[in-house]
Design an enzyme around this catalytic site. Sequence first.
Site, PDB file in Angstrom:
ATOM      1  N   CYS A   1     -10.547  -5.270  -3.275  1.00 20.56           N
ATOM      2  CA  CYS A   1      -9.983  -4.678  -4.220  1.00 20.56           C
ATOM      3  C   CYS A   1      -9.984  -3.264  -3.738  1.00 20.56           C
ATOM      4  O   CYS A   1     -10.814  -2.776  -3.255  1.00 20.56           O
ATOM      5  CB  CYS A   1     -10.554  -4.771  -5.494  1.00 20.56           C
TER       6      CYS A   1
ATOM      7  N   GLU B   1       0.867  -6.323   0.817  1.00 23.52           N
ATOM      8  CA  GLU B   1      -0.381  -7.142   1.342  1.00 23.52           C
ATOM      9  C   GLU B   1      -0.631  -7.953   0.232  1.00 23.52           C
ATOM     10  O   GLU B   1      -0.582  -7.743  -1.176  1.00 23.52           O
ATOM     11  CB  GLU B   1      -1.336  -6.268   1.486  1.00 23.52           C
TER      12      GLU B   1
ATOM     13  N   SER C   1      -3.996  -6.606 -14.108  1.00 28.39           N
ATOM     14  CA  SER C   1      -4.981  -5.541 -14.029  1.00 28.39           C
ATOM     15  C   SER C   1      -4.172  -4.363 -14.234  1.00 28.39           C
ATOM     16  O   SER C   1      -3.055  -4.108 -13.585  1.00 28.39           O
ATOM     17  CB  SER C   1      -5.958  -5.503 -12.942  1.00 28.39           C
TER      18      SER C   1
ATOM     19  N   CYS D   1      -5.228   7.049  -7.969  1.00 27.90           N
ATOM     20  CA  CYS D   1      -6.758   7.085  -8.286  1.00 27.90           C
ATOM     21  C   CYS D   1      -7.351   7.595  -6.815  1.00 27.90           C
ATOM     22  O   CYS D   1      -7.102   7.270  -5.858  1.00 27.90           O
ATOM     23  CB  CYS D   1      -7.336   5.809  -8.597  1.00 27.90           C
TER      24      CYS D   1
ATOM     25  N   CYS E   1      -4.221 -12.823  -4.782  1.00 27.65           N
ATOM     26  CA  CYS E   1      -4.279 -11.582  -5.362  1.00 27.65           C
ATOM     27  C   CYS E   1      -2.892 -10.893  -4.983  1.00 27.65           C
ATOM     28  O   CYS E   1      -2.517 -10.565  -3.666  1.00 27.65           O
ATOM     29  CB  CYS E   1      -5.172 -10.583  -4.894  1.00 27.65           C
TER      30      CYS E   1
ATOM     31  N   CYS F   1       1.604   3.078  -4.561  1.00 27.96           N
ATOM     32  CA  CYS F   1       1.255   3.202  -6.215  1.00 27.96           C
ATOM     33  C   CYS F   1       1.410   4.648  -6.088  1.00 27.96           C
ATOM     34  O   CYS F   1       0.947   5.536  -5.733  1.00 27.96           O
ATOM     35  CB  CYS F   1      -0.287   2.595  -6.158  1.00 27.96           C
TER      36      CYS F   1
ATOM     37  N   CYS G   1      -8.868   5.065  -4.534  1.00 32.73           N
ATOM     38  CA  CYS G   1      -8.226   3.504  -3.887  1.00 32.73           C
ATOM     39  C   CYS G   1      -7.536   4.025  -2.847  1.00 32.73           C
ATOM     40  O   CYS G   1      -6.784   4.969  -2.815  1.00 32.73           O
ATOM     41  CB  CYS G   1      -7.464   3.468  -5.141  1.00 32.73           C
TER      42      CYS G   1
HETATM   43  N1  SAH Z   1      -3.193  -0.825 -10.349  1.00 38.40           N
HETATM   44  C1  SAH Z   1      -3.912  -1.734 -11.139  1.00 38.40           C
HETATM   45  C2  SAH Z   1      -4.098  -3.085 -10.241  1.00 38.40           C
HETATM   46  C3  SAH Z   1      -4.406  -2.747  -8.795  1.00 38.40           C
HETATM   47  S1  SAH Z   1      -6.216  -2.178  -8.432  1.00 38.40           S
HETATM   48  C4  SAH Z   1      -5.421  -0.852 -11.634  1.00 38.40           C
HETATM   49  O1  SAH Z   1      -5.560  -0.122 -11.117  1.00 38.40           O
HETATM   50  O2  SAH Z   1      -6.084  -1.670 -12.199  1.00 38.40           O
HETATM   51  C5  SAH Z   1      -7.183  -3.393  -8.841  1.00 38.40           C
HETATM   52  C6  SAH Z   1      -8.541  -3.071  -9.200  1.00 38.40           C
HETATM   53  O3  SAH Z   1      -9.214  -2.616  -7.767  1.00 38.40           O
HETATM   54  C7  SAH Z   1      -8.643  -1.917 -10.159  1.00 38.40           C
HETATM   55  O4  SAH Z   1      -9.704  -2.049 -11.004  1.00 38.40           O
HETATM   56  C8  SAH Z   1      -9.123  -0.697  -9.314  1.00 38.40           C
HETATM   57  O5  SAH Z   1      -9.472   0.610  -9.983  1.00 38.40           O
HETATM   58  C9  SAH Z   1      -9.943  -1.431  -8.313  1.00 38.40           C
HETATM   59  N2  SAH Z   1     -10.094  -0.670  -7.008  1.00 38.40           N
HETATM   60  C10 SAH Z   1      -9.269   0.400  -6.316  1.00 38.40           C
HETATM   61  N3  SAH Z   1      -9.993   1.026  -5.200  1.00 38.40           N
HETATM   62  C11 SAH Z   1     -11.165   0.311  -5.112  1.00 38.40           C
HETATM   63  C12 SAH Z   1     -12.126   0.243  -4.225  1.00 38.40           C
HETATM   64  N4  SAH Z   1     -12.152   0.854  -3.026  1.00 38.40           N
HETATM   65  N5  SAH Z   1     -13.327  -0.442  -4.306  1.00 38.40           N
HETATM   66  C13 SAH Z   1     -13.176  -1.430  -5.248  1.00 38.40           C
HETATM   67  N6  SAH Z   1     -12.292  -1.591  -6.480  1.00 38.40           N
HETATM   68  C14 SAH Z   1     -11.362  -0.567  -6.242  1.00 38.40           C
HETATM   69 FE1  SF4 Z   2      -2.826   2.379  -8.272  1.00 36.00          FE
HETATM   70 FE2  SF4 Z   2      -4.673   0.547  -9.129  1.00 36.00          FE
HETATM   71 FE3  SF4 Z   2      -4.876   1.772  -6.722  1.00 36.00          FE
HETATM   72 FE4  SF4 Z   2      -5.057   3.250  -8.977  1.00 36.00          FE
HETATM   73  S1  SF4 Z   2      -6.571   1.826  -8.372  1.00 36.00           S
HETATM   74  S2  SF4 Z   2      -4.024   3.887  -7.333  1.00 36.00           S
HETATM   75  S3  SF4 Z   2      -3.488   2.290 -10.417  1.00 36.00           S
HETATM   76  S4  SF4 Z   2      -3.581   0.439  -7.207  1.00 36.00           S
END
Ligand code: SAH
Ligand code: SF4
Length: 371
Positions: A345, A101, A202, A125, A114, A121, A128
């Site tokens: 995000c 996406e 990021s 996390c 974006c 991934c 996420c």
């Molecule tokens: N993997 C990288 C980049 C992709 S995620 C990273 O983690 O930085 C981009 C951003 O979205 C990161 O800061 C991540 O922590 C945030 N993110 C992930 N899940 C989210 C959510 N449900 N709501 C808001 N931000 C989120």
């Molecule tokens: Fe991967 Fe970034 Fe999502 Fe963490 S927040 S699972 S590093 S995409």
Amino acid sequence: MARTGPQTQTGKIRLLGRNRAALEQFAAGRGQPPYRGRQLARWIYARGACDFASMTDLPALWRAQLDEEAEVGRATVARTQRSRDGTAKLLLELQDGQRVETVLLPYEDRTSVCISTQVGCPVGCTFCATATMGLIRNLDAGEIVEQVLAGREHAPSRSGPSVTHVVVMGMGEPLLNYEPLVAAVRLLHDEMGLSYRHLTVSTAGYIPGILQLAEEGLPITLALSLHAPDDALRAELIPMARRYPVQELMDAMQEYTRKTSRRVSLEYLLLADVNDTEPHARALARLLRGTITHVNLIPWNPVASFSQFQAPSSARVRRFRQVLERAGIAVTQRAERGQDIDAACGQLVIKEGVRREAPPIPINTLAGSHV
Ligand code: SAH
Ligand code: SF4
């Protein structure tokens, strides 16, 4: 005839993802002058041509020969969803059927795309949506760049600002797919005319990648997803954090700034009662005292199946922000966009049709098991 790269599933040589020098070499290998390679680069990246037939300033005979053995190799846009606020989510179907996406974010004065760097991934996390997919595969440079090409084609008005900014904040951890990421960043700058300063990568905090990126001499913005002021809480949210303590991350960021003269910005995701209280804000302020870091607060975007988390109240966000500001830290707040189409995000996840021919790669075998 010299082969200069892998063949695609169609059996043809894919040109997307190659830089100008590689395309010059490709042309030279076929008895063409090098400038033909530069023409190919212009057509593929600057003009977004999807086939050779549209490359009208190439000799017709060569175009026919190219068609026989090569292809531009673009993905197809399988679905487009538009949000009430103008955000658009594009589902790209790659050549092997995998899907990824890309989100287009039009603003008054600029348009951001974006982009994703992996299908799924590996970092896992806990907050996420993408994490639930595991890592299916890395994208190559062409697949990273073509998301910007697709974004440009779907930008609201051709006469308005085309894509001006790229944020690498879609699916995947960019620094765990390092070489394709850097190749793509160079293509976006060299061939698509994007300013390095308008490119943001990021990371969840993969220190070896941060230090390697610092050496590249690319003045791009690095955004570090910190999300917690201490190691214990951070490791609960970001499993990879167990290997990369907060203090070492701060040092890596300083090193990045020293080498690139670019400030690193910190992202801090706010999860109700988990990391959004005043003590958390004060601990963050202490951690950042004496640095010139800028903090971007991101209220958590709800993911329906994650019942353990809640978005913070606006009062909490305001309070958190005040504590930082009073400590002299520059703070911004991420505008929530595209939530109604799950394009914000951390909401990116391929809900249907994930193709898993091979089992997902276990996290500890990746990238020299640094994750
Ligand atoms: N993997 C990288 C980049 C992709 S995620 C990273 O983690 O930085 C981009 C951003 O979205 C990161 O800061 C991540 O922590 C945030 N993110 C992930 N899940 C989210 C959510 N449900 N709501 C808001 N931000 C989120
Ligand atoms: Fe991967 Fe970034 Fe999502 Fe963490 S927040 S699972 S590093 S995409």
